[in-house]
Design a protein around this motif. Structure first.
Motif, PDB file in Angstrom:
ATOM      1  N   MET A   1     -46.495 103.583  -4.928  1.00 55.88           N
ATOM      2  CA  MET A   1     -47.506 102.945  -4.086  1.00 55.88           C
ATOM      3  C   MET A   1     -48.317 104.004  -3.347  1.00 55.88           C
ATOM      4  N   GLU A   2     -49.668 103.867  -3.388  1.00 59.94           N
ATOM      5  CA  GLU A   2     -50.534 104.821  -2.705  1.00 59.94           C
ATOM      6  C   GLU A   2     -50.390 104.671  -1.191  1.00 59.94           C
ATOM      7  N   ARG A   3     -50.472 105.777  -0.488  1.00 60.06           N
ATOM      8  CA  ARG A   3     -50.325 105.752   0.964  1.00 60.06           C
ATOM      9  C   ARG A   3     -51.591 105.214   1.635  1.00 60.06           C
ATOM     10  N   ILE A   4     -51.379 104.464   2.714  1.00 60.26           N
ATOM     11  CA  ILE A   4     -52.476 103.840   3.461  1.00 60.26           C
ATOM     12  C   ILE A   4     -52.356 104.236   4.926  1.00 60.26           C
ATOM     13  N   LEU A   5     -53.455 104.704   5.489  1.00 65.62           N
ATOM     14  CA  LEU A   5     -53.510 105.038   6.907  1.00 65.62           C
ATOM     15  C   LEU A   5     -54.138 103.867   7.657  1.00 65.62           C
ATOM     16  N   ILE A   6     -53.426 103.335   8.654  1.00 66.49           N
ATOM     17  CA  ILE A   6     -53.952 102.266   9.500  1.00 66.49           C
ATOM     18  C   ILE A   6     -54.445 102.891  10.800  1.00 66.49           C
ATOM     19  N   LEU A   7     -55.732 102.809  11.029  1.00 63.66           N
ATOM     20  CA  LEU A   7     -56.366 103.364  12.215  1.00 63.66           C
ATOM     21  C   LEU A   7     -56.664 102.241  13.201  1.00 63.66           C
ATOM     22  N   MET A   8     -56.391 102.455  14.470  1.00 69.33           N
ATOM     23  CA  MET A   8     -56.618 101.410  15.469  1.00 69.33           C
ATOM     24  C   MET A   8     -56.941 102.027  16.817  1.00 69.33           C
ATOM     25  N   GLN A   9     -57.931 101.457  17.482  1.00 67.42           N
ATOM     26  CA  GLN A   9     -58.220 101.813  18.860  1.00 67.42           C
ATOM     27  C   GLN A   9     -57.630 100.736  19.763  1.00 67.42           C
ATOM     28  N   ALA A  10     -56.953 101.158  20.826  1.00 72.33           N
ATOM     29  CA  ALA A  10     -56.328 100.203  21.736  1.00 72.33           C
ATOM     30  C   ALA A  10     -56.355 100.747  23.154  1.00 72.33           C
ATOM     31  N   ALA A  11     -56.235  99.822  24.105  1.00 75.36           N
ATOM     32  CA  ALA A  11     -56.201 100.240  25.513  1.00 75.36           C
ATOM     33  C   ALA A  11     -54.906 100.959  25.835  1.00 75.36           C
ATOM     34  N   ASN A  12     -53.822 100.585  25.144  1.00 74.46           N
ATOM     35  CA  ASN A  12     -52.518 101.208  25.352  1.00 74.46           C
ATOM     36  C   ASN A  12     -51.608 100.795  24.195  1.00 74.46           C
ATOM     37  N   TRP A  13     -50.402 101.326  24.193  1.00 78.93           N
ATOM     38  CA  TRP A  13     -49.453 101.036  23.128  1.00 78.93           C
ATOM     39  C   TRP A  13     -49.085  99.557  23.089  1.00 78.93           C
ATOM     40  N   ALA A  14     -48.938  98.935  24.244  1.00 71.53           N
ATOM     41  CA  ALA A  14     -48.550  97.528  24.282  1.00 71.53           C
ATOM     42  C   ALA A  14     -49.580  96.645  23.588  1.00 71.53           C
ATOM     43  N   GLU A  15     -50.855  96.964  23.761  1.00 75.76           N
ATOM     44  CA  GLU A  15     -51.901  96.151  23.143  1.00 75.76           C
ATOM     45  C   GLU A  15     -51.862  96.241  21.621  1.00 75.76           C
ATOM     46  N   ALA A  16     -51.468  97.381  21.088  1.00 74.61           N
ATOM     47  CA  ALA A  16     -51.470  97.602  19.641  1.00 74.61           C
ATOM     48  C   ALA A  16     -50.193  97.128  18.961  1.00 74.61           C
ATOM     49  N   THR A  17     -49.134  96.928  19.723  1.00 71.63           N
ATOM     50  CA  THR A  17     -47.802  96.716  19.133  1.00 71.63           C
ATOM     51  C   THR A  17     -47.752  95.524  18.187  1.00 71.63           C
ATOM     52  N   GLU A  18     -48.266  94.378  18.624  1.00 72.04           N
ATOM     53  CA  GLU A  18     -48.103  93.173  17.814  1.00 72.04           C
ATOM     54  C   GLU A  18     -48.850  93.279  16.485  1.00 72.04           C
ATOM     55  N   ALA A  19     -50.071  93.825  16.504  1.00 73.97           N
ATOM     56  CA  ALA A  19     -50.835  93.970  15.264  1.00 73.97           C
ATOM     57  C   ALA A  19     -50.163  94.959  14.313  1.00 73.97           C
ATOM     58  N   LEU A  20     -49.720  96.093  14.827  1.00 69.76           N
ATOM     59  CA  LEU A  20     -49.064  97.078  13.963  1.00 69.76           C
ATOM     60  C   LEU A  20     -47.745  96.542  13.416  1.00 69.76           C
ATOM     61  N   THR A  21     -47.016  95.803  14.233  1.00 68.81           N
ATOM     62  CA  THR A  21     -45.764  95.205  13.760  1.00 68.81           C
ATOM     63  C   THR A  21     -46.029  94.185  12.666  1.00 68.81           C
ATOM     64  N   SER A  22     -47.084  93.386  12.846  1.00 67.26           N
ATOM     65  CA  SER A  22     -47.456  92.419  11.818  1.00 67.26           C
ATOM     66  C   SER A  22     -47.794  93.110  10.504  1.00 67.26           C
ATOM     67  N   ALA A  23     -48.527  94.223  10.591  1.00 68.85           N
ATOM     68  CA  ALA A  23     -48.875  94.978   9.379  1.00 68.85           C
ATOM     69  C   ALA A  23     -47.627  95.529   8.700  1.00 68.85           C
ATOM     70  N   ARG A  24     -46.727  96.091   9.483  1.00 69.22           N
ATOM     71  CA  ARG A  24     -45.521  96.699   8.901  1.00 69.22           C
ATOM     72  C   ARG A  24     -44.590  95.641   8.311  1.00 69.22           C
ATOM     73  N   GLU A  25     -44.340  94.566   9.046  1.00 65.85           N
ATOM     74  CA  GLU A  25     -43.367  93.574   8.601  1.00 65.85           C
ATOM     75  C   GLU A  25     -43.840  92.786   7.393  1.00 65.85           C
ATOM     76  N   ASN A  26     -45.139  92.677   7.206  1.00 68.07           N
ATOM     77  CA  ASN A  26     -45.670  91.878   6.098  1.00 68.07           C
ATOM     78  C   ASN A  26     -46.134  92.723   4.915  1.00 68.07           C
ATOM     79  N   ALA A  27     -45.942  94.019   4.996  1.00 73.21           N
ATOM     80  CA  ALA A  27     -46.339  94.889   3.888  1.00 73.21           C
ATOM     81  C   ALA A  27     -45.308  94.835   2.766  1.00 73.21           C
ATOM     82  N   LEU A  28     -45.782  94.948   1.543  1.00 76.00           N
ATOM     83  CA  LEU A  28     -44.882  94.980   0.393  1.00 76.00           C
ATOM     84  C   LEU A  28     -44.158  96.325   0.325  1.00 76.00           C
ATOM     85  N   HIS A  29     -44.867  97.394   0.674  1.00 78.26           N
ATOM     86  CA  HIS A  29     -44.285  98.751   0.648  1.00 78.26           C
ATOM     87  C   HIS A  29     -44.473  99.379   2.035  1.00 78.26           C
TER      88      HIS A  29
END
Length: 469
Positions: A1-29
């Motif tokens: 599987m080719e590597r994918i970089l997920i780039l995100m701007q956020a006010a802080n880590w807490a704001e980004a957590t749910e979206a990044l977790t959703s991406a990780r938990e629902n990824a096939l690889h």
């Protein structure tokens, strides 16, 4: 599987957590993903511990997410996804994005997936192209949601890039980091083709509008933008395709209608009962209806599960008769009478009443503007009319205003509605007010008889039909 970089701007880590977790938990690889955050200030020590525990995540302190910042955060991944904290990902999303990127119909260019992703409460639930809405006198280009890509078989090329979402080969980041100017123009000049994602594999917790952008007259790419997309800054004009957010002037597109969809529709028709609603839909084709409006009217006439009676004005009668047999001539007597010297007032209620006088066997009479469905549909789909056809008149409400592009009226309510319309008209005329449209009459009836109505709150106009999808 080719590597994918997920780039995100956020006010802080807490704001980004749910979206990044959703991406990780629902990824096939999951192991193929790496993450990069742009934060306005350095994280606290507890935040750094949580970020380190998350996985392959790095951050950069910067006031905004620029392409230069993206290039700094890139470490050899083949693909890059510009994400947002409002995003939520469906299962196997990265596999679907890669397939969509490969399916982009581009020649002599590299594709970039983009578009308005649907909010989770969006009744259509489709990705929309970034469309041009208008050009202001100072050269500011304003954007809007284009035509929803419902059932589109592949991504659709367009001119504009959403500033909060793109998916492309990482070379796009490196190319865009060079030079300056408006992002979508820079991408076009460098040979990158923006394409609207055709599947909503990512949804949003809330809509992400595209802010207006002021275009300098000397920017590179304006001549190409005018030639390919019909966006003319000198004249301040936009082509119909640019207003839809698409490169093609054609409204026809290949739809991804699966055998399962056909089977599902057939089963739904087989399960219907004799007591289910049997509505008659009514529309009018005025002389002023343009080519695009005729396209959407033609789609309505092709719906297998929609009985449609069309009234047409003047020469439009012959034009509609070429593709729809159930068409009659529109006559002034179908409108509401006005004082001497004033033309009759066009009335949806009067049209429904005229249709009922002609066809008495329907349980409901539904007014539909000829262009009330401005997106591609599978014309063989079964329509669950019970969702709209009940005991009350159903109207859409958009930001607390009535949307009369589609009105559902039970058979027993036609005569009371017409009586109330007449009373409202007489009251306004007696007060010296001459209504220019029917909306004022409907507003008065809603206040007078609130128990007659059921309202469906919607974000924009012409979406009541989505309750049938």
């Amino acid at each position: 599987m080719e590597r994918i970089l997920i780039l995100m701007q956020a006010a802080n880590w807490a704001e980004a957590t749910e979206a990044l977790t959703s991406a990780r938990e629902n990824a096939l690889h999951r192991n193929a993903l790496s993450y990069a955050l742009v934060l306005p200030e350095a994280p606290t020590s507890p935040e750094e511990c949580n970020m380190a525990a998350f996985g392959a995540l790095q951050y950069l302190v910067s006031p905004e997410m620029t392409f230069a910042a993206m290039e700094t955060l890139w470490h050899g991944e083949r693909y890059a996804l510009l994400a947002h904290p409002a995003m939520r990902f469906e299962r196997d999303w990265e596999k679907k994005l890669l397939r969509a990127l490969n399916d982009c119909p581009v020649e002599n260019a590299q594709a970039v997936l983009t578009g308005y992703l649907p909010a989770q409460d969006d009744p259509i639930g489709a990705v929309c192209p970034v469309a041009a809405e208008r050009i202001d006198p100072d050269g500011t280009l304003c954007f809007a949601h284009g035509m929803p890509l419902t059932l589109a078989a592949h991504p659709m090329p367009g001119a504009f890039l959403h500033p909060d979402f793109f998916f492309a080969r990482a070379g796009f980041i490196r190319a865009m980091a060079q030079g300056s100017g408006t992002a979508f123009l820079r991408a076009m000049v460098q040979g990158w083709q923006c394409c609207t994602l055709n599947q909503p594999v990512i949804t949003l917790t809330h809509d992400l509008p595209v802010p207006p952008v002021r275009i300098e007259p000397q920017e590179d790419g304006l001549a190409q933008l005018k030639e390919e997309y019909g966006v003319d800054f000198a004249a301040g004009t936009l082509s119909a395709a640019a207003k839809r957010g698409l490169k093609s002037n054609s409204l026809d597109m290949t739809l991804a209608v699966t055998p399962l969809m056909r089977i599902k529709s057939a089963v739904q028709r087989w399960r219907r009962k004799r007591t289910d609603p049997m509505p008659l839909c009514v529309t009018v084709c005025p002389v002023s209806l343009d080519e695009e409006g005729m396209h959407w009217l033609r789609q309505l006439t092709q719906m297998q599960d929609l009985a449609l009676l069309c009234y047409a004005e003047g020469l439009k009668l012959r034009e509609v008769a070429e593709f729809h047999p159930n068409v009659l001539e529109y006559k002034p007597r179908y409108a509401l009478p006005m004082p001497t010297g004033k033309p009759p007032l066009f009335s949806r209620a009067a049209m429904l009443s005229a249709a009922r006088d002609r066809v008495l066997s329907s349980t409901h009479y539904i007014w539909m503007a000829p262009d009330c469905v401005r997106y591609p549909l599978y014309t063989g789909m079964a329509l669950p009319w019970k969702r709209l056809c009940g005991e009350k008149i159903v109207l859409a409400s958009v930001r607390n205003r009535l949307d009369l592009s589609m009105v559902v009226v039970p058979d027993k309510q036609i005569k009371p509605l017409m009586s109330a319309i007449g009373e409202q008209l007489r009251a306004l005329l007696a007060a010296g007010t001459i209504p220019e449209t029917e909306e004022a009459l409907w507003t008065g009836i809603v206040k007078e008889h609130p128990d007659w109505f059921e309202f469906r709150a919607l974000p924009v106009e012409k979406q009541l039909f989505t309750f049938l999808l």
